[in-house]
Design a protein around this motif. Structure first.
Motif, mmCIF file in Angstrom:
data_model
loop_
_atom_site.group_PDB
_atom_site.id
_atom_site.type_symbol
_atom_site.label_atom_id
_atom_site.label_comp_id
_atom_site.label_asym_id
_atom_site.label_seq_id
_atom_site.Cartn_x
_atom_site.Cartn_y
_atom_site.Cartn_z
ATOM 1 N N SER A 169 49.185 -2.560 64.525
ATOM 2 C CA SER A 169 50.515 -2.164 64.994
ATOM 3 C C SER A 169 51.417 -1.800 63.829
ATOM 4 O O SER A 169 52.203 -0.848 63.908
ATOM 5 C CB SER A 169 51.146 -3.288 65.818
ATOM 6 O OG SER A 169 51.276 -4.474 65.041
ATOM 7 N N LEU A 170 51.305 -2.540 62.724
ATOM 8 C CA LEU A 170 52.099 -2.222 61.544
ATOM 9 C C LEU A 170 51.676 -0.880 60.968
ATOM 10 O O LEU A 170 52.520 -0.054 60.597
ATOM 11 C CB LEU A 170 51.940 -3.317 60.488
ATOM 12 C CG LEU A 170 52.629 -3.061 59.141
ATOM 13 C CD1 LEU A 170 54.131 -2.873 59.320
ATOM 14 C CD2 LEU A 170 52.335 -4.202 58.168
ATOM 15 N N SER A 171 50.383 -0.645 60.899
ATOM 16 C CA SER A 171 49.867 0.620 60.384
ATOM 17 C C SER A 171 50.378 1.797 61.218
ATOM 18 O O SER A 171 50.798 2.831 60.674
ATOM 19 C CB SER A 171 48.341 0.605 60.387
ATOM 20 O OG SER A 171 47.815 1.834 59.916
ATOM 21 N N ALA A 172 50.368 1.629 62.546
ATOM 22 C CA ALA A 172 50.823 2.698 63.430
ATOM 23 C C ALA A 172 52.321 2.948 63.258
ATOM 24 O O ALA A 172 52.782 4.096 63.236
ATOM 25 C CB ALA A 172 50.508 2.349 64.878
ATOM 26 N N ALA A 173 53.097 1.859 63.129
ATOM 27 C CA ALA A 173 54.544 2.000 62.957
ATOM 28 C C ALA A 173 54.873 2.712 61.651
ATOM 29 O O ALA A 173 55.746 3.584 61.600
ATOM 30 C CB ALA A 173 55.211 0.627 62.993
ATOM 31 N N LEU A 174 54.173 2.359 60.588
ATOM 32 C CA LEU A 174 54.398 3.014 59.296
ATOM 33 C C LEU A 174 53.964 4.475 59.345
ATOM 34 O O LEU A 174 54.620 5.347 58.773
ATOM 35 C CB LEU A 174 53.644 2.278 58.192
ATOM 36 C CG LEU A 174 54.168 0.886 57.827
ATOM 37 C CD1 LEU A 174 53.252 0.223 56.809
ATOM 38 C CD2 LEU A 174 55.591 0.954 57.289
ATOM 39 N N ALA A 175 52.875 4.740 60.048
ATOM 40 C CA ALA A 175 52.392 6.127 60.162
ATOM 41 C C ALA A 175 53.434 7.011 60.821
ATOM 42 O O ALA A 175 53.606 8.172 60.451
ATOM 43 C CB ALA A 175 51.084 6.159 60.945
ATOM 44 N N ARG A 176 54.142 6.456 61.818
ATOM 45 C CA ARG A 176 55.180 7.244 62.484
ATOM 46 C C ARG A 176 56.346 7.540 61.557
ATOM 47 O O ARG A 176 57.135 8.450 61.809
ATOM 48 C CB ARG A 176 55.652 6.501 63.741
ATOM 49 C CG ARG A 176 54.639 6.552 64.889
ATOM 50 C CD ARG A 176 55.207 5.966 66.151
ATOM 51 N NE ARG A 176 55.295 4.527 66.105
ATOM 52 C CZ ARG A 176 54.333 3.706 66.527
ATOM 53 N NH1 ARG A 176 53.222 4.197 67.029
ATOM 54 N NH2 ARG A 176 54.486 2.395 66.466
ATOM 55 N N LEU A 177 56.456 6.770 60.483
ATOM 56 C CA LEU A 177 57.487 7.014 59.481
ATOM 57 C C LEU A 177 56.946 7.817 58.304
ATOM 58 O O LEU A 177 57.632 7.996 57.298
ATOM 59 C CB LEU A 177 58.049 5.676 58.973
ATOM 60 C CG LEU A 177 58.833 4.846 60.001
ATOM 61 C CD1 LEU A 177 59.114 3.459 59.446
ATOM 62 C CD2 LEU A 177 60.128 5.546 60.375
ATOM 63 N N GLY A 178 55.714 8.297 58.439
ATOM 64 C CA GLY A 178 55.111 9.109 57.385
ATOM 65 C C GLY A 178 54.547 8.294 56.238
ATOM 66 O O GLY A 178 54.353 8.821 55.140
ATOM 67 N N LEU A 179 54.258 7.022 56.477
ATOM 68 C CA LEU A 179 53.753 6.136 55.435
ATOM 69 C C LEU A 179 52.331 5.681 55.740
ATOM 70 O O LEU A 179 51.947 5.539 56.897
ATOM 71 C CB LEU A 179 54.654 4.901 55.294
ATOM 72 C CG LEU A 179 56.139 5.165 55.021
ATOM 73 C CD1 LEU A 179 56.894 3.844 54.971
ATOM 74 C CD2 LEU A 179 56.326 5.938 53.717
ATOM 75 N N LYS A 180 51.565 5.436 54.685
ATOM 76 C CA LYS A 180 50.195 4.962 54.816
ATOM 77 C C LYS A 180 50.131 3.499 54.409
ATOM 78 O O LYS A 180 50.677 3.102 53.379
ATOM 79 C CB LYS A 180 49.263 5.796 53.931
ATOM 80 C CG LYS A 180 47.797 5.390 54.014
ATOM 81 C CD LYS A 180 46.942 6.274 53.111
ATOM 82 C CE LYS A 180 45.476 5.889 53.188
ATOM 83 N NZ LYS A 180 44.647 6.733 52.291
ATOM 84 N N LEU A 181 49.461 2.679 55.223
ATOM 85 C CA LEU A 181 49.333 1.259 54.932
ATOM 86 C C LEU A 181 48.156 1.006 53.990
ATOM 87 O O LEU A 181 47.033 1.418 54.260
ATOM 88 C CB LEU A 181 49.129 0.470 56.229
ATOM 89 C CG LEU A 181 48.994 -1.045 56.072
ATOM 90 C CD1 LEU A 181 50.278 -1.650 55.513
ATOM 91 C CD2 LEU A 181 48.639 -1.696 57.412
ATOM 92 N N LEU A 182 48.433 0.325 52.884
ATOM 93 C CA LEU A 182 47.412 -0.061 51.908
ATOM 94 C C LEU A 182 47.532 -1.557 51.635
ATOM 95 O O LEU A 182 48.563 -2.172 51.947
ATOM 96 C CB LEU A 182 47.593 0.719 50.602
ATOM 97 C CG LEU A 182 47.573 2.254 50.680
ATOM 98 C CD1 LEU A 182 47.909 2.844 49.315
ATOM 99 C CD2 LEU A 182 46.224 2.757 51.163
ATOM 100 N N SER A 183 46.510 -2.139 51.019
ATOM 101 C CA SER A 183 46.585 -3.552 50.651
ATOM 102 C C SER A 183 45.788 -3.796 49.379
ATOM 103 O O SER A 183 45.023 -2.937 48.934
ATOM 104 C CB SER A 183 46.038 -4.435 51.778
ATOM 105 O OG SER A 183 44.627 -4.425 51.781
#
Length: 284
Positions: free
Chosen positions: A81-95
């Motif tokens: 869900s966090l990854s999807a929310a960030l994607a909608r803001l044009g961001l990629k989730l990394l760790s």
């Protein structure tokens, strides 16, 4: 954990750093999960130093303990869900790896957003949405609520907010200001969402996310009602409607009223609408 080690993706048992980066690899979002507050603070400091970032460029928007629940690990794949929310803001989730949660019941987390992202989220409005005659899907800006940050929503549109919230969010409608102050100043493991029709009432309070949803236009209101009733409704019935009545909740209420009148009164569509509007406005 050395400054260099904090950037190397690997298996971890003490803390993990999740970040949201834009296409230029700028870090706009940071979330640290750790087995204790002390380790979370240390990990965050080491991450800032290793990436050459300045704490002053970020806002702390959430902190506190979080129950592990059924989770066995934390990684980008488990944070869907966090990854999807960030994607909608044009961001990629990394760790920086995988945090294993064996024998761990509670985690401590810090969530930060860059000043750039903060201003972007806070300034977004529904201008483009208000130009649409038909509301066919979720209001785009409300996707920001899924980030898990404290937020206040001036909801003059009557949108149902619950479908946009994380599972652990607390939604309060028109709560006393004192209650909001108490929650914002206390330590929590969930985001607070305040829904109001009077944003000025909470003006002294600082929320990471501030959203303003204007009332429906007469055309939008008419289109929504027509869709629910299954026949075209003339917009002239609503030209004198006060703005606070032009919302989705009233659309649904008016549709139920029209259907009930049609079943019991046996009136024509025109007569039913005229009567329903008068009843809805309290003019009888």
């Amino acid at each position: 954990m050395s400054m260099e080690d904090v950037l190397v993706p690997r298996e971890r048992h003490d803390a993990v750093v999740l970040i949201g980066v834009d296409r230029w690899e700028n870090v706009e979002f940071i979330k640290v999960y750790a087995v204790s507050e002390e380790i979370a603070k240390k990990t965050l400091e080491e991450f800032f130093n290793a990436r050459g970032l300045f704490p002053g460029d970020y806002r702390l928007v959430s902190r506190g303990h979080e129950e592990v629940g059924e989770r066995k690990v934390i990684t980008t794949k488990t944070e869907g869900s966090l990854s999807a929310a960030l994607a909608r803001l044009g961001l990629k989730l990394l760790s920086n790896g995988v945090l294993y949660l064996e024998n761990i019941e509670r985690l401590y987390q810090f969530t930060l957003v860059s000043e750039t992202l903060y201003e972007r989220i806070a300034s977004e409005t529904t201008t483009k949405e208000s130009r649409r005659v038909k509301i066919k899907g979720p209001v785009d800006e409300l996707e920001a609520l899924s980030l898990g940050l404290d937020a206040i929503v001036e909801n003059l549109r009557g949108v149902e907010l619950s479908e946009f919230l994380p599972e652990n969010a607390l939604l309060l409608r028109e709560p006393p200001v004192e209650r909001v102050v108490e929650l914002l100043s206390g330590e929590r493991d969930y985001p607070l969402i305040v829904e109001t029709k009077d944003l000025k009432k909470y003006a002294p309070l600082d929320f990471p996310v501030v959203l303003r949803l204007p009332p429906l236009t007469v055309e939008e209101f008419t289109a929504e009602l027509s869709q629910r009733l299954g026949f075209d409704v003339d917009s002239r019935y609503f030209l004198s409607y006060p703005p606070e009545r032009l919302n989705l909740r009233n659309v649904e209420a008016l549709a139920k009223l029209v259907r009930a009148l049609m079943e019991k009164k046996g009136l024509s569509e025109k007569d039913v609408l005229e009567l329903a509007v008068r009843l809805n406005l309290g003019e009888l």
